[in-house]
Design an enzyme around this catalytic site. Structure first.
Site, PDB file in Angstrom:
ATOM      1  CG  LEU A   1      11.570  27.023  -1.652  1.00 31.72           C
ATOM      2  CD1 LEU A   1      12.210  26.130  -2.714  1.00 31.72           C
ATOM      3  CD2 LEU A   1      12.563  28.105  -1.207  1.00 31.72           C
ATOM      4  CB  ILE A   2       8.463  22.323  -0.533  1.00 35.88           C
ATOM      5  CG1 ILE A   2       7.002  22.585  -0.888  1.00 35.88           C
ATOM      6  CG2 ILE A   2       8.569  21.414   0.696  1.00 35.88           C
ATOM      7  CD1 ILE A   2       6.191  23.257   0.193  1.00 35.88           C
TER       8      ILE A   2
ATOM      9  CD  GLN B   1      12.684  19.926  -2.223  1.00 33.59           C
ATOM     10  OE1 GLN B   1      13.351  19.066  -2.799  1.00 33.59           O
ATOM     11  NE2 GLN B   1      12.905  21.227  -2.411  1.00 33.59           N
TER      12      GLN B   1
ATOM     13  CD  GLN C   1       8.713  15.180   4.651  1.00 37.26           C
ATOM     14  OE1 GLN C   1       7.940  15.328   5.586  1.00 37.26           O
ATOM     15  NE2 GLN C   1       9.968  15.630   4.701  1.00 37.26           N
TER      16      GLN C   1
ATOM     17  CB  ALA D   1      -0.039  17.886  -2.826  1.00 35.49           C
TER      18      ALA D   1
ATOM     19  CD  GLU E   1       5.413  35.904 -12.395  1.00 37.38           C
ATOM     20  OE1 GLU E   1       6.448  36.515 -12.711  1.00 37.38           O
ATOM     21  OE2 GLU E   1       4.727  36.200 -11.401  1.00 37.38           O
TER      22      GLU E   1
END
Length: 407
Positions: free
Chosen positions: A230-231, A236, A238, A242, A264
């Site tokens: 989770l970011i 997000q 930006q 990655a 998963e």
């Protein structure tokens, strides 16, 4: 009947969207409390308030769930202009919003905003637990922002309590989420922080995190599986996802005991992120050079991707198809025809297996049983379905190719 209709209409005035009513904040300093631009709404609330994601019993409901950005101290409050009167609606009561949130998330928030604000000066004393793996800067809106990624586990002092608060974000942003068993020491955690300066003092703010479980792979290897990533919304778009995923990959690639890395139940967003990161890495492998891509998918690609990048065979094939599209001139009809046939050949494998199974059944089934088993798509329908799947794949692949052009 008319009375029931009137009552239903009156009750609908007290129904609101949980996604809109709830506001979350990562609070770095006191000024963030009154800054609406700092707040963000949840993506999912059905896991707490039901499939319709509605809250009943209030007009103009506002629920504030604030996290201090570093230590994740919690404040939970709510306000409304009117609350339903059970006496008017046959004893129907308003949803106990705070209780529902507290019980589902398993939290112990403050209910005094003043008390919460008084904890903020202590935020600067927070130090991430674990090992610093990577630090980097990003230029955004004319500012330079610094980030750090740490690797830790539940044995680190204070991390168990920190993780209990950190994992509560998952309820709002990951569908069908459940808490992991942190007492299993095969779990590893990767945490992403922004390191910023607040009132002249260096301070951390949580930006995202990822959990990884180290599965056993026969006969003597480890197969790490990415479970939750989770970011947080303020961070997000930006490129931070990655950066986090690449850091995890690099960490495991250095471990000779790791066979490959799996994921998963990935979401569509994570599939795109993983594709981008893996494509970016495979661009530097000789087996994925343009002249090799034109020759088709082969064992050399599988071996090099697994040994150097810990990418499994299924994902290596997907990366091959994306990178081959990248080097294929779509205006060249013959080159694109070869590409389309190559991808469709892979998509057709399940149909070929089904055909082989039916041929085996002919020897053991009665005519009427065989006819029932063979009932399904016609050859024309199968071709149409293959073309549809091909176009859907290529549409996804083009997004990755476009992003690769920016690096």
């Amino acid at each position: 009947m008319a009375e029931l209709s009137l009552m239903r209409s009156a009750m609908e005035q007290y129904v609101c969207s949980a996604n809109e009513a709830i506001s979350l904040k990562l609070v770095k300093n006191k000024s963030d409390i009154d800054d609406d631009s700092v707040g963000f709404n949840p993506e999912y609330t059905h896991q707490i308030f039901g499939q319709n994601e509605n809250i009943f019993g209030y007009k103009d409901l506002k629920v504030q769930l604030y996290y201090s950005a570093a230590k994740l101290n919690l404040y939970l409050g709510k306000s409304c202009t009117e609350k339903v009167d059970p006496a008017r609606f046959d004893g129907v009561k308003a949803d106990d919003v705070t209780r529902m949130i507290i019980e589902k998330l398993g939290i112990y928030p403050m209910d005094s905003l003043d008390q919460f604000v008084n904890t903020l000066p202590n935020e600067s004393s927070f130090v991430p637990s674990g090992t610093l793996l990577h630090s980097f800067t990003i230029h955004k809106d004319g500012k330079e922002r610094r980030y750090e990624i740490y690797k830790t586990d539940i044995s680190m002092q204070g991390f168990r309590q920190y993780h209990e608060k950190l994992q509560t974000f998952l309820w709002w942003f990951i569908d069908a989420v459940s808490y992991i068993d942190v007492d299993d020491d095969r779990w590893q955690f990767y945490l992403l922080f922004e390191k910023c300066v607040i009132d002249g003092t260096s301070q951390y703010s949580i930006a995202g995190y990822c959990t990884v479980y180290k599965y056993y792979a026969y006969p003597n290897k480890i197969r790490p599986r990415i479970s939750q990533m989770l970011i947080l919304p303020p961070y997000q778009r930006q490129g931070l996802g990655a950066q986090l995923l690449e850091t995890i990959y690099i960490d495991y690639r250095q471990d000779l005991d790791v066979l490959d890395i799996t994921v998963e139940d990935p979401s569509e967003d994570f599939i795109r992120l993983r594709d981008f990161v893996d494509c970016k890495a495979c661009l530097h492998l000789s087996s994925f050079a343009p002249e090799q891509l034109y020759q088709g998918f082969d064992d050399e690609m599988v071996t090099e991707a697994q040994e150097k990048l810990k990418i499994n065979k299924k994902q290596a094939r997907r990366i091959y198809e994306i990178l081959r599209l990248r080097v294929t001139d779509e205006s060249n009809k013959e080159l694109y025809r070869q590409y389309r046939l190559d991808v469709k050949k892979r998509l057709n494998i399940p149909y070929q297996k089904e055909k082989a199974d039916l041929e085996k059944m002919q020897k053991v089934l009665k005519p009427e049983e065989l006819a029932a088993a063979m009932a399904g798509q016609s050859l024309q329908e199968r071709h149409q379905n293959l073309e549809k799947m091909f176009q859907e794949n290529v549409e996804d692949y083009r997004r990755i190719v476009e992003r690769l052009a920016t690096v």
